[in-house]
Each structure stands twice: as structure tokens, then as C-alpha cells.
Enzyme design. Structure first.
Site, PDB file in Angstrom:
ATOM      1  N   ARG A  92      -5.825  -2.377  -2.644  1.00 11.70           N
ATOM      2  CA  ARG A  92      -5.648  -2.079  -4.337  1.00 11.70           C
ATOM      3  C   ARG A  92      -6.870  -3.058  -5.079  1.00 11.70           C
ATOM      4  O   ARG A  92      -7.136  -2.756  -6.049  1.00 11.70           O
ATOM      5  CB  ARG A  92      -4.401  -2.280  -4.915  1.00 11.70           C
ATOM      6  CG  ARG A  92      -3.759  -1.140  -5.357  1.00 11.70           C
ATOM      7  CD  ARG A  92      -2.426  -1.462  -6.012  1.00 11.70           C
ATOM      8  NE  ARG A  92      -1.834  -0.339  -6.859  1.00 11.70           N
ATOM      9  CZ  ARG A  92      -0.759   0.336  -6.440  1.00 11.70           C
ATOM     10  NH1 ARG A  92      -0.642   0.473  -5.300  1.00 11.70           N
ATOM     11  NH2 ARG A  92      -0.271   1.147  -7.510  1.00 11.70           N
ATOM     12  N   ARG A 152      -1.180   0.324 -15.844  1.00 14.81           N
ATOM     13  CA  ARG A 152      -1.331   0.667 -14.522  1.00 14.81           C
ATOM     14  C   ARG A 152      -2.720   1.347 -14.483  1.00 14.81           C
ATOM     15  O   ARG A 152      -3.410   1.000 -13.335  1.00 14.81           O
ATOM     16  CB  ARG A 152      -0.175   1.336 -13.784  1.00 14.81           C
ATOM     17  CG  ARG A 152       1.015   0.479 -13.669  1.00 14.81           C
ATOM     18  CD  ARG A 152       2.252   1.262 -13.192  1.00 14.81           C
ATOM     19  NE  ARG A 152       2.100   1.762 -11.910  1.00 14.81           N
ATOM     20  CZ  ARG A 152       2.591   2.861 -11.582  1.00 14.81           C
ATOM     21  NH1 ARG A 152       3.422   3.702 -11.969  1.00 14.81           N
ATOM     22  NH2 ARG A 152       2.639   3.236 -10.026  1.00 14.81           N
ATOM     23  N   ARG A 198      12.077   5.120 -11.331  1.00 16.05           N
ATOM     24  CA  ARG A 198      11.532   4.056 -11.145  1.00 16.05           C
ATOM     25  C   ARG A 198      11.462   3.354 -12.557  1.00 16.05           C
ATOM     26  O   ARG A 198      10.983   3.752 -13.563  1.00 16.05           O
ATOM     27  CB  ARG A 198      10.073   3.969 -10.629  1.00 16.05           C
ATOM     28  CG  ARG A 198      10.042   4.501  -9.203  1.00 16.05           C
ATOM     29  CD  ARG A 198       8.746   4.893  -8.713  1.00 16.05           C
ATOM     30  NE  ARG A 198       7.655   3.942  -9.065  1.00 16.05           N
ATOM     31  CZ  ARG A 198       6.367   4.145  -8.536  1.00 16.05           C
ATOM     32  NH1 ARG A 198       6.019   5.119  -7.900  1.00 16.05           N
ATOM     33  NH2 ARG A 198       5.642   3.256  -8.927  1.00 16.05           N
ATOM     34  N   ARG A 208       7.686  13.996 -15.397  1.00 15.09           N
ATOM     35  CA  ARG A 208       8.608  13.392 -14.690  1.00 15.09           C
ATOM     36  C   ARG A 208       9.656  12.457 -15.108  1.00 15.09           C
ATOM     37  O   ARG A 208      10.643  12.355 -14.822  1.00 15.09           O
ATOM     38  CB  ARG A 208       7.728  12.366 -13.741  1.00 15.09           C
ATOM     39  CG  ARG A 208       8.411  11.873 -12.377  1.00 15.09           C
ATOM     40  CD  ARG A 208       7.466  11.513 -11.484  1.00 15.09           C
ATOM     41  NE  ARG A 208       6.764  10.177 -11.601  1.00 15.09           N
ATOM     42  CZ  ARG A 208       5.810   9.667 -10.783  1.00 15.09           C
ATOM     43  NH1 ARG A 208       5.004  10.377 -10.078  1.00 15.09           N
ATOM     44  NH2 ARG A 208       5.322   8.429 -11.070  1.00 15.09           N
ATOM     45  N   LYS A 212      -0.594  10.499  -4.243  1.00 17.75           N
ATOM     46  CA  LYS A 212      -0.606   9.836  -2.861  1.00 17.75           C
ATOM     47  C   LYS A 212       0.596  10.044  -2.041  1.00 17.75           C
ATOM     48  O   LYS A 212       0.604  10.350  -0.936  1.00 17.75           O
ATOM     49  CB  LYS A 212      -1.007   8.418  -2.886  1.00 17.75           C
ATOM     50  CG  LYS A 212      -2.511   8.112  -3.735  1.00 17.75           C
ATOM     51  CD  LYS A 212      -3.078   6.821  -3.752  1.00 17.75           C
ATOM     52  CE  LYS A 212      -1.801   5.924  -4.512  1.00 17.75           C
ATOM     53  NZ  LYS A 212      -1.841   5.900  -5.757  1.00 17.75           N
TER      54      LYS A 212
HETATM   55  P1  AMP Z   1       2.914   2.322  -6.228  1.00 17.58           P
HETATM   56  O1  AMP Z   1       4.265   2.758  -5.797  1.00 17.58           O
HETATM   57  O2  AMP Z   1       1.761   2.162  -5.268  1.00 17.58           O
HETATM   58  O3  AMP Z   1       2.510   2.789  -7.505  1.00 17.58           O
HETATM   59  O4  AMP Z   1       2.988   0.528  -6.438  1.00 17.58           O
HETATM   60  C1  AMP Z   1       3.989   0.288  -7.573  1.00 17.58           C
HETATM   61  C2  AMP Z   1       3.560  -1.303  -8.186  1.00 17.58           C
HETATM   62  O5  AMP Z   1       3.740  -2.172  -7.018  1.00 17.58           O
HETATM   63  C3  AMP Z   1       2.232  -1.573  -8.284  1.00 17.58           C
HETATM   64  O6  AMP Z   1       2.022  -1.017  -9.638  1.00 17.58           O
HETATM   65  C4  AMP Z   1       1.991  -2.910  -8.144  1.00 17.58           C
HETATM   66  O7  AMP Z   1       2.669  -3.786  -9.125  1.00 17.58           O
HETATM   67  C5  AMP Z   1       2.636  -3.121  -6.852  1.00 17.58           C
HETATM   68  N1  AMP Z   1       2.051  -2.894  -5.738  1.00 17.58           N
HETATM   69  C6  AMP Z   1       1.974  -2.048  -4.927  1.00 17.58           C
HETATM   70  N2  AMP Z   1       0.851  -2.057  -3.909  1.00 17.58           N
HETATM   71  C7  AMP Z   1       0.250  -3.066  -4.268  1.00 17.58           C
HETATM   72  C8  AMP Z   1      -0.769  -3.625  -3.784  1.00 17.58           C
HETATM   73  N3  AMP Z   1      -1.564  -3.123  -2.703  1.00 17.58           N
HETATM   74  N4  AMP Z   1      -1.282  -4.798  -4.062  1.00 17.58           N
HETATM   75  C9  AMP Z   1      -0.812  -5.339  -5.584  1.00 17.58           C
HETATM   76  N5  AMP Z   1       0.222  -4.763  -5.850  1.00 17.58           N
HETATM   77  C10 AMP Z   1       0.821  -3.891  -5.263  1.00 17.58           C
END
Ligand code: AMP
Length: 193
Positions: free
Chosen positions: A88, A148, A137, A127, A13
Site C-alpha cells: 500500500r 481512505r 465493518r 453497501r 479487490k
Molecule cells: P482493506 O480491507 O484492505 O481495505 O484494509 C482496511 C484497513 O486496514 C486500511 O484502511 C488500513 O488502515 C489497514 N491496512 C490494510 N492493509 C494495509 C497495508 N498493507 N498497510 C497499511 N495499512 C493497511
């Protein structure tokens, strides 16, 4: 143009959002990046976020809705935005609908990047091998990814029927090459333009 990119963690994404950003002068709004910035700043929010993110869980809906709402109000979102990592949960999707209506905005496309779980695990393993420890990360490990993915299937995938019922969902093959995926997304966005 206001777009949502949906898909499991590791689906690409962020990569695709950056390409759309370059092509359509809209801004990528990544809630994950906003949270990582909060973690780096050492704020109270960041400390709370780090524990939740490292465990592979989700942050509270109200907090994320507030974060996105404030961000959409910034002047650089005037031409439009790509939501990457938000919504989400169905509750976030419902709150987003209300928020956009209040702001007089609408969604132009909801695009799902479909990728099988096994491919995601393989991608993350690659990765991890390719990224130095200091650049990685802290949630980039196979154990957190598996959590996740579980959370994605339980809490995020129910968003797909939500948008399908509203006839705005388009799905692209996220296992194709990066260029092919970009091409499929570009075709969808041109149709709607
Ligand atoms: P991402 O970079 O989008 O994969 O997000 C990394 C982490 O941030 C996720 O595994 C969640 O813990 C948190 N996170 C990001 N976006 C959201 C969201 N919209 N709602 C809840 N937690 C989020």
C-alpha cells in the site's frame, strides 16, 4: 502463481481475489482481513489497528511487511497467492521485492482495478444501506471512505508508476460488471500462464 491486486478501497479487490482463488488454487492474502481478525481477537495489535483503521490511516510499513512475510511462509501459499491490500506504499512494494527475492519467489502479475472516486462513494453508500449494523465493518462509512481515498491517492497510487516502470502493471476497468472484470483478469492470467 503470485499476483498483486491493486486499486482504491471499494474497487472490488476482495471479490475478485476470491474468484481467482477458486479458479487457480492460490490463496487470497488480505492484510485488511488479517487486521480485522486481530481487532476481533482483542490483541494489542488489534487495539492499535482498530484506531488506525477507523481513522482511515495506514498501519506502519514494517509491521505489515512482517505480517505478509510470515503468512507467505505458510504451507498453503505453496501454489501461490493473491495479495489484496498489500503493498500500500512504495516502501512496502520495495520491501516486497526484496522479500520475494530472498524467498526465491517472483511476481507473475500486478493488476490494477481502476475505479473513479465518485463511483466508489456511491458503492459504499449502497453497501451501507444493504448491510446490517452488526455485519458492517467499522470503517465502512462515507467519512472514513473519503479519508481512505485521500490516503490511497497520496500513499498508494505512487505504487502504480513503480510497477509500470518494471513493465508488470496491467489495468482493468473496475467499473465494469463483476463478471466482466473477472473475465478481463482471467484473460491477463492466461496470457502469463
Ligand atoms: P482493506 O480491507 O484492505 O481495505 O484494509 C482496511 C484497513 O486496514 C486500511 O484502511 C488500513 O488502515 C489497514 N491496512 C490494510 N492493509 C494495509 C497495508 N498493507 N498497510 C497499511 N495499512 C493497511
Amino acid at each position: 502463481m503470485n499476483i498483486i491486486l491493486l486499486g482504491p478501497p471499494g474497487a472490488g479487490k476482495g471479490t475478485q481475489a476470491k474468484r481467482i482463488e477458486d479458479r487457480h488454487s492460490v490463496v487470497q492474502l488480505s492484510t485488511g482481513e488479517m487486521l480485522r481478525a486481530a481487532v476481533a481477537s482483542g490483541s494489542d495489535l488489534g487495539q492499535q489497528a482498530k484506531k488506525i483503521m477507523d481513522a482511515g490511516h495506514l498501519m506502519p510499513d514494517d509491521l505489515m511487511v512482517e505480517m505478509i512475510s510470515e503468512r507467505i511462509d505458510q504451507p498453503d501459499c505453496k501454489n501461490g497467492f493473491i495479495l489484496d491490500g498489500f503493498p500500500r506504499t512504495v516502501a512496502q512494494a520495495e520491501a516486497l521485492d526484496r522479500m520475494l527475492a530472498d524467498k526465491g519467489l517472483k511476481l507473475d502479475a500486478v493488476i490494477e482495478l481502476g475505479v473513479d472516486d465518485q463511483v466508489l462513494v456511491e458503492r459504499i453508500e449502497t453497501r451501507i444501506k444493504e448491510t446490517g449494523d452488526e455485519n458492517r465493518r467499522s470503517d465502512d462509512n462515507v467519512e472514513t471512505l473519503k479519508k481512505r481515498l485521500e490516503v490511497y491517492h497520496a500513499q498508494t497510487a505512487p505504487i502504480l508508476p513503480y510497477y509500470r516502470e518494471r513493465e508488470v502493471l496491467r489495468t482493468v476497468d473496475g467499473m465494469a460488471s463483476i463478471d466482466e472484470v473477472s473475465g478481463q483478469i482471467a484473460a491477463i492470467l492466461e496470457e502469463g500462464a
